[in-house]
Design an enzyme around this catalytic site. Structure first.
Site, short mmCIF file in Angstrom:
data_model
loop_
_atom_site.label_atom_id
_atom_site.label_comp_id
_atom_site.label_asym_id
_atom_site.label_seq_id
_atom_site.Cartn_x
_atom_site.Cartn_y
_atom_site.Cartn_z
N ASP A 8 -30.20 25.85 7.18
CA ASP A 8 -30.44 26.82 6.12
C ASP A 8 -31.84 26.53 5.60
OD1 ASP A 8 -30.60 28.26 3.79
OD2 ASP A 8 -28.99 27.20 2.74
N LYS A 70 -41.42 30.36 1.56
CA LYS A 70 -40.58 31.37 2.20
C LYS A 70 -40.81 32.76 1.56
CE LYS A 70 -35.65 32.19 3.02
NZ LYS A 70 -34.32 31.58 2.85
N GLU A 171 -27.99 34.81 6.09
CA GLU A 171 -27.39 33.81 5.19
C GLU A 171 -26.00 34.22 4.68
OE1 GLU A 171 -30.62 33.27 2.43
OE2 GLU A 171 -31.83 32.30 3.97
N ASP A 193 -25.44 36.47 -2.80
CA ASP A 193 -26.26 35.31 -2.48
C ASP A 193 -27.58 35.36 -3.25
OD1 ASP A 193 -27.82 33.36 -1.33
OD2 ASP A 193 -27.58 34.03 0.73
#
Ligand code: AMP
Length: 523
Positions: A8, A70, A171, A193
């Site tokens: 992850d 990211k 994810e 999420d």
């Protein structure tokens, strides 16, 4: 065959897991931590640091410490999101040769894939140290709402880290796989999420070993970092009011404020009030100034309620795209550290009319799902089938600037769609096609994946050549394009110029450059 790790690759933290003896295990590093900060730094004496080592020196070396990279991967330097948030990054962001956002640390410019590659390499090292064997294969997760460029850049990062990326998975889908392992009965679930930098919502149907994503929605530039930023701005304002000092230009003070804001935010998940104390935060002619401020949960909620509301709009859209109503959802699974904020949990509970499921660890559930998927891919286990969707519509720009959608959002992948092209002039030898992803009718408002030039078209009157272009979205959500001449069936030559991703040569060059750069192991 060596074991496959699941990684992850988070905005704030990264986590690695493996299936060991049939059971998923989250792998701790030598310091015992099960997650590592997704941070990279070049120290004042030129050492490259990653993870906790990078985080520990961030305050005194803010300019050369990279976090939340990211948020930049696969993004253009001139993108509106970046323009809005650029002052949040104490490190310098530069424009790459292709207009992509790049990162500067200690006067060296890095592509975002290289930084992600450095973090992935660290996760690979953590796994190798724990398992006592070399690891070459990985499944890496990305936000479901990542576009093709962001996915391709993540895959490149895997290569840079020396990993064969067997699959890129979403994810929330990974989280659903973990959840599905313990719940075999038929049910509809929603995965909400909210991580450090991105937000995704997916609706899935779990039935008899099939995990099927029905719809997904989200925002790849919305997360815990935005909560922190709101708190930092609030503190800056309060301090300026009380002391008449603006701390905005003081990088070290800002980094301390950012850390304190994040800590206060986390405290307020379990407390109603917390104190922010930063001694010696500033100095002026009258001496040292200290920052002491009380922050209540109520104030935090006022500061961030519009961000939470924004996520709930995506939730509404996602449920409606799945052809469902809120009450059709049996269980809601929360993923990502930011879902620990009570306001987020209240908004989710209110919408779905039921409290979220609490059985999974929001920090580890995604890596575990990636490890499960890795095991499924290599063990030949047919017990669980995963069907995912493409988050964004794929299409082309028409001559008058409109967007013609060829594959609509939430179509199950892999998918292939063919479209016929012809010439608009006599003897025209080449046709340029602009391929985009997005939901706007106006081509320029969507994300340009690349330009494809069909060349060497045989001489013919306009409109006569028939060239079939096939657009494939693979199981990774990555787009491939191929073309053939309809009359002869011959492959038509096509040059693909993707925007914002690295070429094979650039990747090889980065790998060679990094081969001899030592990294002290993280702990
Ligand atoms: P992730 O990307 O899932 O690692 O999520 C990281 C985000 O979750 C960061 O913005 C953290 O500040 C936030 N976070 C972690 N723990 C808590 C907590 N107890 N309360 C609120 N936010 C948290």
């Amino acid at each position: 065959m060596s074991r496959v790790i699941g990684i992850d690759l988070g905005t704030t933290n990264s986590c690695v897991a493996v299936v060991d003896g049939g059971k998923p295990v989250v792998i701790p590093n030598t310091g015992g931590y099960k997650t590592s900060p997704s941070m990279f730094a070049i120290s004042q004496d030129g050492k490259r640091l990653v993870g906790h080592l990078a985080k520990r020196q961030a305050v005194t070396n803010a300019r050369n410490t990279v976090f939340a990279s990211k948020r930049l991967i696969g993004r253009r330097f001139d993108s509106p999101e970046l323009a809005r948030a650029v002052d949040l990054f104490p490190y310098q962001i530069a424009e790459g040769p292709d207009g992509d956002a790049r990162i500067v640390a200690a006067d060296k410019t890095f592509s975002c894939s290289e930084i992600a590659g450095i973090i992935l390499r660290e996760m690979k090292r953590v796994a190798e140290e724990y398992l006592g064997e070399p690891i070459s294969d990985a499944v890496i997760t990305v936000p479901a709402y990542f576009n093709d460029t962001q996915r391709q850049s993540t895959k490149d990062a895997g290569k840079i880290a020396g990993l064969e990326v067997l699959r890129i998975i979403n994810e929330p889908t990974a989280a659903a796989l973990t959840y599905g392992l313990g719940h075999r009965e038929e049910q509809k679930i929603a995965v909400y999420d909210l991580g450090g930098g991105t937000f995704d919502i997916s609706v899935l149907d779990l039935a008899d070993g099939v995990v099927e994503v029905m719809s997904t929605a989200g925002n790849t530039f919305l997360g815990g970092e935005d909560f922190d930023r709101r708190i930092v701005e609030h503190i800056l304002e309060e301090f300026n009011k009380a002391e008449g000092i603006d701390l905005r230009d003081d990088l070290m003070a800002l980094q301390r404020l950012k850390d304190a804001a994040e800590k206060a935010k986390c405290d307020l998940s379990s407390l109603n009030v917390t104190e922010i104390n930063l001694p010696f935060i500033a100095n002026d002619a009258t001496g040292a100034r200290h920052l002491n401020l009380e922050l209540t949960r109520e104030t935090l909620e006022d500061l961030v309620s519009d961000i939470v509301n924004q996520t709930m709009k995506s939730v509404e859209q996602c449920v409606s795209d799945a052809g469902m109503k809120a009450e059709d959802i049996d269980h809601v699974v929360l993923v990502g550290g930011q879902t620990r904020t009570p306001l987020v949990q209240q908004a989710v509970t209110r919408f779905f009319g039921k409290p979220p499921h609490r059985g999974v660890n929001p920090d580890e559930v995604v890596a575990v799902g990636a490890a499960i998927q890795g095991n499924l891919l290599t063990s030949g286990d047919r017990d669980l089938l995963l069907l995912d969707v493409t988050p964004l519509s794929l299409g082309i720009a028409t001559f008058d600037g409109h967007f013609a959608s060829l594959i609509s959002r939430n179509t199950t992948v892999p998918v292939r769609k063919a479209h016929q092209f012809t010439t608009t002039r006599d003897d025209q030898s080449a046709v340029k096609i602009r391929v985009l992803q997005g939901e706007s009718e106006n081509a320029d408002d969507n994300h340009l994946l690349g330009e494809f030039v069909l060349s060497d078209i045989p001489k013919a009157p306009k409109g006569e050549p028939e060239i079939e272009v096939a657009f494939d979205i693979d199981a990774n959500g990555i787009v491939n394009v191929s073309a053939s001449d309809v009359a002869s069936g011959r492959e038509q030559s096509i040059t693909v110029k993707t925007t914002g991703t690295l070429s094979e040569d650039e990747i090889e060059q980065i790998i060679a450059e990094n081969a001899n750069v030592p990294f002290p192991g993280d702990s």
